[in-house]
Every structure is written in C-alpha cells, then in structure tokens.
Scaffold this active site. Structure first.
Site, PDB file in Angstrom:
ATOM      1  N   LYS A 176       2.951   9.461 -14.419  1.00  0.00           N
ATOM      2  CA  LYS A 176       3.124   8.131 -15.033  1.00  0.00           C
ATOM      3  C   LYS A 176       2.846   7.222 -14.116  1.00  0.00           C
ATOM      4  CE  LYS A 176       5.772   4.995 -15.427  1.00  0.00           C
ATOM      5  NZ  LYS A 176       4.999   3.562 -15.577  1.00  0.00           N
ATOM      6  N   GLY A 229       7.408   3.754  -5.020  1.00  0.00           N
ATOM      7  CA  GLY A 229       7.827   2.402  -5.587  1.00  0.00           C
ATOM      8  C   GLY A 229       8.546   1.584  -4.644  1.00  0.00           C
ATOM      9  N   THR A 231      12.093   0.252  -3.604  1.00  0.00           N
ATOM     10  CA  THR A 231      13.425   0.759  -3.086  1.00  0.00           C
ATOM     11  C   THR A 231      14.387   0.787  -4.276  1.00  0.00           C
ATOM     12  OG1 THR A 231      13.150   0.325  -0.725  1.00  0.00           O
ATOM     13  CG2 THR A 231      15.610   0.718  -1.436  1.00  0.00           C
ATOM     14  N   THR A 233      14.011   0.908  -7.527  1.00  0.00           N
ATOM     15  CA  THR A 233      13.833   1.893  -8.470  1.00  0.00           C
ATOM     16  C   THR A 233      14.001   3.356  -7.865  1.00  0.00           C
ATOM     17  OG1 THR A 233      11.992   0.360  -8.940  1.00  0.00           O
ATOM     18  CG2 THR A 233      12.074   2.533 -10.153  1.00  0.00           C
ATOM     19  N   GLU A 251       8.629   7.539  -1.563  1.00  0.00           N
ATOM     20  CA  GLU A 251       8.135   6.683  -0.781  1.00  0.00           C
ATOM     21  C   GLU A 251       8.536   5.462  -1.251  1.00  0.00           C
ATOM     22  OE1 GLU A 251       6.440   7.492   1.805  1.00  0.00           O
ATOM     23  OE2 GLU A 251       6.275   9.773   1.460  1.00  0.00           O
TER      24      GLU A 251
HETATM   25  P1  NAD Z   1       8.365  -0.100  -9.034  1.00  0.00           P
HETATM   26  O1  NAD Z   1       9.601   0.501  -8.349  1.00  0.00           O
HETATM   27  O2  NAD Z   1       8.539  -1.499  -9.954  1.00  0.00           O
HETATM   28  O3  NAD Z   1       7.615   0.852  -9.736  1.00  0.00           O
HETATM   29  C1  NAD Z   1       6.994   2.092  -9.581  1.00  0.00           C
HETATM   30  C2  NAD Z   1       6.767   3.077 -10.355  1.00  0.00           C
HETATM   31  O4  NAD Z   1       7.951   3.478 -10.927  1.00  0.00           O
HETATM   32  C3  NAD Z   1       5.991   2.421 -11.765  1.00  0.00           C
HETATM   33  O5  NAD Z   1       5.045   3.404 -12.403  1.00  0.00           O
HETATM   34  C4  NAD Z   1       7.326   2.180 -12.601  1.00  0.00           C
HETATM   35  O6  NAD Z   1       6.869   2.084 -14.054  1.00  0.00           O
HETATM   36  C5  NAD Z   1       8.108   3.227 -12.379  1.00  0.00           C
HETATM   37  N1  NAD Z   1       9.510   3.168 -12.671  1.00  0.00           N
HETATM   38  C6  NAD Z   1      10.240   1.947 -12.756  1.00  0.00           C
HETATM   39  N2  NAD Z   1      11.372   2.113 -13.185  1.00  0.00           N
HETATM   40  C7  NAD Z   1      11.521   3.518 -13.328  1.00  0.00           C
HETATM   41  C8  NAD Z   1      12.912   4.394 -13.656  1.00  0.00           C
HETATM   42  N3  NAD Z   1      13.697   3.917 -13.877  1.00  0.00           N
HETATM   43  N4  NAD Z   1      12.475   5.833 -13.683  1.00  0.00           N
HETATM   44  C9  NAD Z   1      11.352   6.305 -13.551  1.00  0.00           C
HETATM   45  N5  NAD Z   1      10.314   5.368 -13.020  1.00  0.00           N
HETATM   46  C10 NAD Z   1      10.375   4.259 -12.872  1.00  0.00           C
HETATM   47  O7  NAD Z   1       7.495  -0.589  -7.954  1.00  0.00           O
HETATM   48  P2  NAD Z   1       6.050  -1.498  -7.969  1.00  0.00           P
HETATM   49  O8  NAD Z   1       6.273  -2.792  -8.250  1.00  0.00           O
HETATM   50  O9  NAD Z   1       5.063  -0.908  -8.863  1.00  0.00           O
HETATM   51  O10 NAD Z   1       5.425  -1.361  -6.482  1.00  0.00           O
HETATM   52  C11 NAD Z   1       5.744  -2.082  -5.212  1.00  0.00           C
HETATM   53  C12 NAD Z   1       6.690  -1.218  -4.416  1.00  0.00           C
HETATM   54  O11 NAD Z   1       6.414   0.021  -4.006  1.00  0.00           O
HETATM   55  C13 NAD Z   1       7.150  -1.973  -2.982  1.00  0.00           C
HETATM   56  O12 NAD Z   1       8.249  -2.024  -2.965  1.00  0.00           O
HETATM   57  C14 NAD Z   1       6.250  -1.069  -2.125  1.00  0.00           C
HETATM   58  O13 NAD Z   1       6.410  -1.127  -0.731  1.00  0.00           O
HETATM   59  C15 NAD Z   1       6.323   0.167  -2.620  1.00  0.00           C
HETATM   60  N6  NAD Z   1       5.384   0.860  -2.475  1.00  0.00           N
HETATM   61  C16 NAD Z   1       5.599   2.150  -1.214  1.00  0.00           C
HETATM   62  C17 NAD Z   1       4.494   2.969  -0.589  1.00  0.00           C
HETATM   63  C18 NAD Z   1       5.376   3.756   0.175  1.00  0.00           C
HETATM   64  O14 NAD Z   1       4.263   4.888   0.531  1.00  0.00           O
HETATM   65  N7  NAD Z   1       6.286   3.896   0.973  1.00  0.00           N
HETATM   66  C19 NAD Z   1       3.393   2.710  -1.268  1.00  0.00           C
HETATM   67  C20 NAD Z   1       2.996   1.849  -2.140  1.00  0.00           C
HETATM   68  C21 NAD Z   1       4.140   0.981  -2.497  1.00  0.00           C
END
Ligand code: NAD
Length: 485
Positions: A176, A229, A231, A233, A251
């Site tokens: 996803k 994604g 924190t 979420t 992550e």
């Molecule tokens: P996000 O948490 O909004 O979304 C990430 C993914 O989760 C998307 O595919 C989204 O559709 C999905 N999602 C959202 N709600 C969900 C739920 N309730 N259940 C299951 N899936 C759900 O994050 P974003 O805005 O896409 O990305 C930015 C964040 O990602 C930043 O905080 C960044 O630091 C983090 N990030 C971390 C790493 C790492 O390796 N630690 C790498 C890249 C990005």
C-alpha cells in the site's frame, strides 16, 4: 487540470484491476499543481481480494529454494534497470524532487535493493548450535502474507527495500504505497507483470491510509507488517497490529542533530551539512535539521553556511542543475511554513529564506514552493528545534562542550539518526555513541551500506531493516534439536 491523466489500477493476483468501489483519488504534480494521474480509492473489498491472492500464492512460493527466489529478484532488478530513466522521470514528476536526485538516488537504489537482497538471500545460511549429545538446527521459515506500507518521500526506493527481502525470504506481499506518489509503485507492478513472477506473490493496492491501509493492517491473514511513515500513524498501526500479535517493523519520524566541532574540516563540512539539511527539500527522515556548532567557530560557520544555502539552485525539478524542488503538497507546504511563523513567536530569527523562492517561472506558479530557510536564536527545547518539520528548514544552535552537544542531541522524543563533524575520529566515535539514535555518521551523512542495521529508537520506531536484519524480520526462526549419541 489535465483531462487525459491516466487512471492507474490495483495489481492483484497477477493482473491489473479497477477498485471494487468506483471512487478515485487525484494525484497532482507538486511542482505545477497539474493533475497527473488518478488512482483507485480502494477499500476493504480490494484489500480482501489482494490478501486472498497473496495467501493462495504462499505455499508454492514459500516452497522454492533461496536460489530460485534470488533468480526472481535478479530478474526484477534487470527489468527495473531497463526502465531506470522512466523511474527517475516519474519520481521527479510525482514528488517534485530534482531529476538529478531521482536519477542518482531513487532509480539507482530501487534497482540495487533487488540486486542486493538477491545476493543476501543466496548467501543466507542458518545457524547450527552443537551440544555434547545433540545438534540444534535453526530453520528460517517465511512469516506469511506481509503488508508493506510506504510514504511519499522516497517512493520506490522504500517500497523496493521492503518487497525484495520479503519475497526473497518466501513471503507473499500486499503493498500500500502513499496515495500522494503512486506512479513508480505502478511501474513496479508493470515490471513484475513482465517478468512473469507467479501470480499473487506481489500485490499492490492504491488508496488512503484510512480506507486501504487500516484494513490491510487489521486483516486476519496478514502476519507481518512493515511500515514506514510518520510517528503518529505508526502508533495507530502498532495498536492495530498488537491485537493480532502480528510481527511489526516501524520506521518512523526523526529530528536529527548535526554536530559540528571547531576542529572540523570546513571545506567538506559545509557542503556535507547543507546536503544533510536540505536533500529532497529536507523531506528525508534522516535529515539533519538542528545544527549544533561549537561556539568558537559559530559566527564563521554561520556565514559560510548561509552563503552555501543562499546559492542553492531552487526551481524546475526537470532541470539537471536544480538542487531543490517543490514540497509534496499544498497542505504539507503550509504545515512546514507554519513552523517559520512559530519560530518567530518562539524568539528565533529567520536569517535566510522564510518564504517562496525568488524567480520561479510562471508555469510553476501553482506548485508547492518554499525557499531553504535557516533560523537562528532559538532555544534548543523550542518546538521548532525538537519537532519533526520535514521540510527545508534548519535551526542553528551554539554549544560549548562535548557533553552539552550530546545532551542537546538527546533532547527530543525522536532517536533516528545524527552526524558528527570533527577531525578527531576518537571524539567522533565517542560523541556518536553518546547519542540515543539508531544511526550516526561521522564526517559524512547518508553514506549507505545496505548491509548495516537501519532504524530508530524512542519515537523513531521499532526494529531494524537492512541486510540480515531484514531477512530476520521477514522470516520466523524455529529451532529443531536433534539428539544423537
Ligand atoms: P504517513 O504516516 O502519513 O503515511 C505513510 C503511509 O501510511 C501512507 O501510505 C499512508 O497512506 C499510510 N497510512 C496512513 N494512515 C494509515 C493507517 N491508519 N493504517 C495504515 N496505513 C496508514 O507518512 P507520510 O507523510 O507519507 O511520510 C512522512 C513521514 O515518514 C515522516 O514522518 C518521515 O520521517 C517518515 N519516514 C520515515 C522513514 C524511516 O526510515 N524512519 C523513511 C521515510 C519517511
């Protein structure tokens, strides 16, 4: 708005399908605001179909040898490599990042993730532990159907980082990707369809977190969840996964410190710190967005640093000379820009940037632009200095002693990464070990070896990816103890 934006489909059981419901989401180019694709706003019916396909493909796929699965990973790498330029162009269009970055990082890494894990899976050997009268054989079995959920900042780079070890170790997957950046996940599905990978091993469902991500995480037949994604979420995903005792890798976000000592070599440190702060418009979880500088060189460092930041080329992402592109969405740009206002309320001074970049051509007027911004004078426990902004904003702070630098670095809820810049390598190692994060670079940043553990502590996540850590996550270790005389 473009009338002819393509409609992308889900990829389930070896074929492209529209969503069961007829709801669609628009995908816009961050640099121009133009509509570039529509994707299904899938729901639990689509997730059920994808998980069922993954489940029925599991027994045969799991029964293959490591060598047989490694051959499939190599085939996918070869097919992706042939489309490397397409990957770079789609990723630059969909994320707003500079084409040079998409070529050097996104396209290359997506290919090398499959090649690397092909080699890792091939070379994987299970342990044996001898006792006086018995031998313990550790057996690594596939974990089952894996849910792979990814963000928008490094779309195919992060998706391939999960798909390769997951299917390499014999699991089948339902992916996803972020609804904001679906183009290269769709390209991966096309490539996988061309290679003839057995139906159901790789499935892809587009849609929002609420309607597609949440039912995927909660599905009874999903046994492993690898999530990258934010924190907040991650906490929701973790709570849902815990109820089913699912194996979970998270992550999450970061707020990483860059520590510059007076004895650092400024010629390499300045470009290194600029890159750490602003790569991908500061939208990398590892970005060093709080820059701690030893007080004796603070003024000199600041002058050189500001000079370098002011000279960054911001603009058309398709221009090979561009260093900084657009932010992912208008909402995200507004959230990031909100921190500039907050910084001023918190007593900080904007010493560079702070608004839209100058000289952006008319065709980009509807894009999500923000100039690289540097803020000075904030306290190290201010919100701007401790919260993840995830945009082209860095804060500068002086420090006096090694211990003070470590304490400031540890003064956030996050614990993902950091970097230390010094010509004294013992001090570099000592300070690095004092920081509560999963990774620290000394005199470099984002210098990646795919074999090493990658991940965070505190609110930055749970578990590690990379090399044998990924292979361990995507398998269940069991022990068979055979008694002999
Ligand atoms: P996000 O948490 O909004 O979304 C990430 C993914 O989760 C998307 O595919 C989204 O559709 C999905 N999602 C959202 N709600 C969900 C739920 N309730 N259940 C299951 N899936 C759900 O994050 P974003 O805005 O896409 O990305 C930015 C964040 O990602 C930043 O905080 C960044 O630091 C983090 N990030 C971390 C790493 C790492 O390796 N630690 C790498 C890249 C990005």
């Amino acid at each position: 708005m473009s009338e002819d934006a393509p409609e992308l489909l889900n990829f389930i059981d070896g074929d492209f399908h529209p969503s069961a419901c007829d709801h669609w989401l628009d995908d816009h180019a961050p640099a121009t605001g133009r509509l570039i694709a529509r994707i299904p706003c899938s729901d639990s019916t689509d997730i059920d179909a994808a998980v069922a396909a993954a489940n029925s493909a599991l027994p045969e796929w799991a029964a293959l040898t490591h060598e047989e699965r490694a051959v499939w990973l190599d085939r996918i790498a070869d097919a992706l490599e042939e489309r490397a330029e397409d990957i770079a162009e789609l990723e630059s269009l969909d994320t707003g990042k500079p084409i040079s970055l998409a070529r050097d990082v996104d396209a290359k890494r997506s290919v090398s993730n499959f090649r690397f894990f092909a080699e890792q899976v091939r070379e994987f050997t299970a342990e044996t532990f001898e006792m006086r009268n018995a031998t313990n054989h550790v057996v690594y079995k596939p974990g089952g159907v894996a849910a792979l959920i990814t963000p928008w900042n490094l779309p195919l780079y992060l998706l391939s980082w999960k798909v390769a070890p997951a299917i390499g170790m014999g699991n089948t997957v339902v992916c996803k990707p972020s609804e904001l950046t679906p183009l290269t996940a769709n390209l991966l599905a096309e490539v996988i369809a061309e290679t003839g990978l057995p139906d159901g091993v790789f499935n892809l469902v587009h849609g929002t977190g609420e309607h597609a991500g949440a039912p995927l995480v909660a599905h009874d037949d999903v046994r492993l969840i690898s999530f990258t994604g934010g924190t907040a979420t991650g906490a929701t995903v973790g709570a849902s996964a815990a109820a089913g005792f699912k194996k979970l890798s998270l992550e999450l976000g970061g707020k990483n410190s860059t520590i510059v000592f007076a004895d650092a070599d400024m010629e390499s440190t300045i470009p290194g710190v600029v890159r750490a702060g602003f790569l991908n418009q500061g939208q990398v979880c590892l970005c060093g967005s709080r820059i701690l500088v030893e007080r004796s060189i603070y003024d000199d460092f600041r002058e050189q640093f500001l000079n370098a930041v002011e000279n960054m080329a911001v603009g058309d992402p398709s221009d090979p000379d561009t260093e900084l592109g657009a932010l992912i969405s208008p909402e995200h740009r507004d959230k990031v820009a909100g921190y500039i206002e907050l910084a001023q309320e918190e007593g900080g001074t904007v010493v560079c940037g702070g608004g839209a970049p100058e000289g952006i051509p008319e065709e980009f007027a509807d894009g999500n632009w923000l100039a690289p911004t540097v803020i000075d004078g904030l306290s190290t426990d201010s919100r701007c200095s401790t919260e993840e902004i995830f945009g082209p904003i860095v804060t500068l702070h002086p420090f006096d002693t090694e211990q003070e630098a470590i304490d400031i670095a540890n003064g956030t809820r996050y614990g993902l990464a950091g970097s230390v810049w010094t010509s004294d390598l013992d001090k570099g190692q000592r300070v690095a070990e004092g920081i509560d994060t999963g990774m620290v670079w000394v005199n470099c940043w984002l210098h990646r070896d795919l074999r090493v553990p990658f991940g965070g502590v505190k609110d930055s996540g749970v578990g590690r990816e990379g090399g044998r850590w990924s292979l361990g996550f995507f398998s269940e270790a069991m022990n068979v103890c055979v008694k002999h005389d």
